[in-house]
Write an enzyme that holds these catalytic residues in place. Sequence first.
Site, PDB file in Angstrom:
ATOM      1  CD  GLU A 107      -1.647   3.842   6.824  1.00 39.14           C
ATOM      2  OE1 GLU A 107      -2.009   4.600   5.923  1.00 39.14           O
ATOM      3  OE2 GLU A 107      -1.795   2.610   6.776  1.00 39.14           O
TER       4      GLU A 107
HETATM    5  C1  TNX Z   1      -0.685   3.061   3.118  1.00 40.60           C
HETATM    6  S1  TNX Z   1       2.170   2.423   3.167  1.00 40.60           S
HETATM    7  C2  TNX Z   1      -0.377   1.964   3.894  1.00 40.60           C
HETATM    8  C3  TNX Z   1      -0.982   0.663   3.555  1.00 40.60           C
HETATM    9  C4  TNX Z   1      -1.973   0.774   2.447  1.00 40.60           C
HETATM   10  C5  TNX Z   1      -1.422   1.677   1.375  1.00 40.60           C
HETATM   11  C6  TNX Z   1      -2.281   1.764   0.169  1.00 40.60           C
HETATM   12  C7  TNX Z   1       1.865   2.069   4.532  1.00 40.60           C
HETATM   13  C8  TNX Z   1       3.012   1.940   5.346  1.00 40.60           C
HETATM   14  N1  TNX Z   1       0.584   1.946   4.855  1.00 40.60           N
HETATM   15  O1  TNX Z   1      -1.579   0.103   4.693  1.00 40.60           O
HETATM   16  O2  TNX Z   1      -2.204  -0.489   1.934  1.00 40.60           O
HETATM   17  O3  TNX Z   1      -1.241   2.962   1.903  1.00 40.60           O
HETATM   18  O4  TNX Z   1      -1.658   2.474  -0.853  1.00 40.60           O
END
Ligand code: TNX
Length: 511
Positions: free
Chosen positions: A326
């Site tokens: 992300e």
């Molecule tokens: C996605 S999973 C994210 C996290 C968040 C999560 C909440 C991932 C690699 N990144 O930063 O905490 O969703 O469900």
Amino acid sequence: MFHKKISLFLAVCSIAVLSCNTNTSTPADNLIPKPVSVTKGSGQFTITEGTSIIAATEAVKIGEYLSAQLKPATGFALKVTPGTAATKGSIFLTLGGDASLGDEGYELSVTADQVTVTAQKPAGLFYGIQTIKQLLPEAINASAKQEAKWELQSVTIKDQPSYAYRGSMLDIARHFFGVEDIKRYIDLIATYKMNTLHLHLTDDQGWRIEIKSWPNLTAHGGSTEVGGKKGGFLTQDQYKDIVQYAMDRYITIIPEVDMPGHTNAALASYPELNCNDTATKLYTGTEVGFSTLCTSKEVVYKFLDDVIKELAAITPGQYIHIGGDESHATKKEDYIPFMEKVQGIVKAHGKLAIGWDEIANCTLQPNTIAQYWADAANSTEAVKKGAKVIISPARKAYADMQYDSTTRLGLHWAGYIEVDTAYIWDPATLEPGIKRENIVGVEAPLWTETIVTMDDIEYMLFPRLPGYAEIAWSPVTGRSWDEYKVRLGNHGPRMKAMGIDYYPSKKVTWK
Ligand code: TNX
């Protein structure tokens, strides 16, 4: 009156008998994860004050672990003696046996005279001990002395895991969890024969691991958490203590430093990590994707080299997780060379890298692992590039997803995950481009945006975690929800005895 009393008595008796008859299964029928093979015999072995534990020299420590595990509920202080032969009435832990059991397999034999666990490696003995505990009455899991007959039914079990990587992840960045909570987490996953704990140590909301050469990361960057309360961090000594505690339970700690996004806590602590040389403000919300390290600055790589060097020095496991998810605030043309460079830093410090599935956009070092969480195309691309994959699909394996719309904790961006949804899937057939041979194993991550206490952790993990453990450990052939849900229901009193306040899903008939 007298007759009435008698007939009432008989009625109560027959109900009792009936209800006994509806649940005649024994602990050997209810093991989680389900062993490869279980053959029941007749008779039973009884653990008494006089039972001794005899262990091969390399297994004395495991014998002591077993003795300590049995002590609270039985009140017995079973003696552990090094030895290479069993005596009548003993529990014998021995190395050797069938080579096909592999590094983590074990064979467990219970007869009226003795209990024998045989394994190629100590890890197998450790898993055999988890099985012994589950063969005993559920009161064995209590933390105070119980009145019970400590009998194990005669049985022969041959068992070994399907996947080499069986894990969970705990996010201690969004809300901080300290040494005692992490140790309990380790004990809980060890019960189900998991062997990996991935610790998400840094994120926008907090930097939770002491880095001696960059002290403001924790002094400032670790000072708060989601919601604005006081945060916290692990000193390197505390981290080492956790690593040792995990190792004693055959669990490898994988530390994660997330980057180049999810880095606000670092950006708030050191202005030079920002492209505009200005420190950001500490962040206590739950948005994602707004922060990025300045990928064009040399000092950022000096910073990461120091961080990874210090982390590698206190991490005996071979992997360092470098995040990579992300990074919406990083341009793709910056993200790719950045993640490639960081893989090189990990390698220079003698470790192998793991990245979230977005890392598949980069050239991957040999042995870099991609962790499938959201994007099947990324994960398939990683496989095409020759990488192995850890399977953590959010829609199945995210322990922070709510069970249903009434769950008071958790998120639901990837859907609701009821206990059956969590169980009914096969890592090897989830995505057409990811085959059994591409998969190292399964991990269930627990993100903690909404998770504040250990009780919250346990409510989200249980009862889904035993299912994740089974998916990773047990052969896929013969796995079915209809069969599993009975074992899980019978497992309820064990979780209760462990002090776990689990979600009592209506999909399961709880004992
Ligand atoms: C996605 S999973 C994210 C996290 C968040 C999560 C909440 C991932 C690699 N990144 O930063 O905490 O969703 O469900």
